[in-house]
Design a protein around this motif. Structure first.
Motif, PDB file in Angstrom:
ATOM      1  N   UNK A 181       0.861  -1.180   0.000  1.00  0.00           N
ATOM      2  CA  UNK A 181       0.000   0.000   0.000  1.00  0.00           C
ATOM      3  C   UNK A 181       0.896   1.228   0.000  1.00  0.00           C
ATOM      4  N   UNK A 182       0.589   2.161  -0.895  1.00  0.00           N
ATOM      5  CA  UNK A 182       1.319   3.424  -0.923  1.00  0.00           C
ATOM      6  C   UNK A 182       0.317   4.543  -1.144  1.00  0.00           C
ATOM      7  N   UNK A 183       0.761   5.766  -0.909  1.00  0.00           N
ATOM      8  CA  UNK A 183      -0.097   6.915  -1.141  1.00  0.00           C
ATOM      9  C   UNK A 183      -0.160   7.818   0.073  1.00  0.00           C
ATOM     10  N   UNK A 184      -0.961   8.876  -0.065  1.00  0.00           N
ATOM     11  CA  UNK A 184      -1.129   9.844   1.013  1.00  0.00           C
ATOM     12  C   UNK A 184      -2.301  10.752   0.693  1.00  0.00           C
ATOM     13  N   UNK A 185      -2.707  11.537   1.670  1.00  0.00           N
ATOM     14  CA  UNK A 185      -3.787  12.512   1.511  1.00  0.00           C
ATOM     15  C   UNK A 185      -5.076  11.897   0.967  1.00  0.00           C
ATOM     16  N   UNK A 186      -5.385  10.673   1.405  1.00  0.00           N
ATOM     17  CA  UNK A 186      -6.635  10.038   1.012  1.00  0.00           C
ATOM     18  C   UNK A 186      -6.610   9.320  -0.319  1.00  0.00           C
ATOM     19  N   UNK A 212      -4.744   6.314  -2.407  1.00  0.00           N
ATOM     20  CA  UNK A 212      -3.887   5.165  -2.151  1.00  0.00           C
ATOM     21  C   UNK A 212      -3.835   4.205  -3.327  1.00  0.00           C
ATOM     22  N   UNK A 213      -2.680   3.529  -3.440  1.00  0.00           N
ATOM     23  CA  UNK A 213      -2.483   2.486  -4.430  1.00  0.00           C
ATOM     24  C   UNK A 213      -2.275   1.184  -3.657  1.00  0.00           C
ATOM     25  N   UNK A 272     -13.961   4.591   3.155  1.00  0.00           N
ATOM     26  CA  UNK A 272     -14.255   5.349   1.937  1.00  0.00           C
ATOM     27  C   UNK A 272     -15.507   6.194   2.164  1.00  0.00           C
ATOM     28  N   UNK A 273     -16.528   5.595   2.748  1.00  0.00           N
ATOM     29  CA  UNK A 273     -17.781   6.321   3.018  1.00  0.00           C
ATOM     30  C   UNK A 273     -17.559   7.471   4.000  1.00  0.00           C
ATOM     31  N   UNK A 280     -10.208   8.761  -0.127  1.00  0.00           N
ATOM     32  CA  UNK A 280     -10.929   9.378  -1.239  1.00  0.00           C
ATOM     33  C   UNK A 280     -10.826   8.581  -2.540  1.00  0.00           C
ATOM     34  N   UNK A 281      -9.655   8.010  -2.782  1.00  0.00           N
ATOM     35  CA  UNK A 281      -9.434   7.295  -4.038  1.00  0.00           C
ATOM     36  C   UNK A 281      -8.533   6.096  -3.790  1.00  0.00           C
ATOM     37  N   UNK A 282      -8.856   4.994  -4.457  1.00  0.00           N
ATOM     38  CA  UNK A 282      -8.080   3.770  -4.322  1.00  0.00           C
ATOM     39  C   UNK A 282      -7.828   3.190  -5.707  1.00  0.00           C
ATOM     40  N   UNK A 283      -6.571   2.922  -5.990  1.00  0.00           N
ATOM     41  CA  UNK A 283      -6.181   2.225  -7.206  1.00  0.00           C
ATOM     42  C   UNK A 283      -5.769   0.821  -6.797  1.00  0.00           C
ATOM     43  N   UNK A 284      -6.382  -0.192  -7.419  1.00  0.00           N
ATOM     44  CA  UNK A 284      -6.142  -1.573  -7.001  1.00  0.00           C
ATOM     45  C   UNK A 284      -5.572  -2.391  -8.154  1.00  0.00           C
ATOM     46  N   UNK A 285      -4.528  -3.147  -7.835  1.00  0.00           N
ATOM     47  CA  UNK A 285      -4.010  -4.164  -8.745  1.00  0.00           C
ATOM     48  C   UNK A 285      -3.988  -5.463  -7.954  1.00  0.00           C
ATOM     49  N   UNK A 286      -4.673  -6.468  -8.466  1.00  0.00           N
ATOM     50  CA  UNK A 286      -4.741  -7.770  -7.798  1.00  0.00           C
ATOM     51  C   UNK A 286      -4.071  -8.819  -8.683  1.00  0.00           C
TER      52      UNK A 286
END
Length: 85
Positions: A21-26, A28-29, A57-58, A63-69
Motif C-alpha cells: 500500500x502506498x499513497x497519502x492525503x486520502x 492510495x495504491x 471510503x464512506x 478518497x481514491x483507491x487504485x487496485x491491482x490484484x
C-alpha cells in the motif's frame, strides 16, 4: 488514514500472500497478491479489496483507491517486468 491502518483492515478481512500500500492525503495504491484472485473476474477482485475499505471510503478518510490484484504466478511475472522497488 495511515497506510498501516489500511493494511490492517485488508489483512484482517482477507488472506493475502503479499500486500503493498502506498499513497497519502486520502489517495492510495494497493497491490494485493493471493491465489484466490485466480478464480475471480477483475470486477470480483476489485470488490474483494474494496469491501473491507467501504466504511473508510464512506467516511471520507479514503478518497481514491487504485487496485491491482495478482495471483502469485502473475505477481512473479509482473515483478520481472515492472519491479516495485
Amino acid at each position: 488514514m495511515e497506510i498501516e491502518e489500511i493494511k490492517a483492515l485488508l489483512n484482517d478481512a482477507i488472506t493475502l500472500d503479499e500486500l503493498h500500500v502506498s499513497g497519502e492525503n486520502g489517495h492510495y495504491q494497493i497491490i494485493a497478491v493471493s491465489p484466490m484472485f485466480g478464480e475471480m473476474s477483475r470486477v470480483k477482485q476489485q470488490q474483494a479489496i474494496y469491501a473491507p475499505l467501504n466504511e473508510v471510503i464512506a467516511s471520507g478518510a479514503v478518497h481514491a483507491v487504485s487496485i491491482k490484484a495478482f495471483t502469485p504466478e502473475k505477481w512473479q511475472r509482473e515483478q520481472l517486468l515492472n519491479p516495485i522497488g
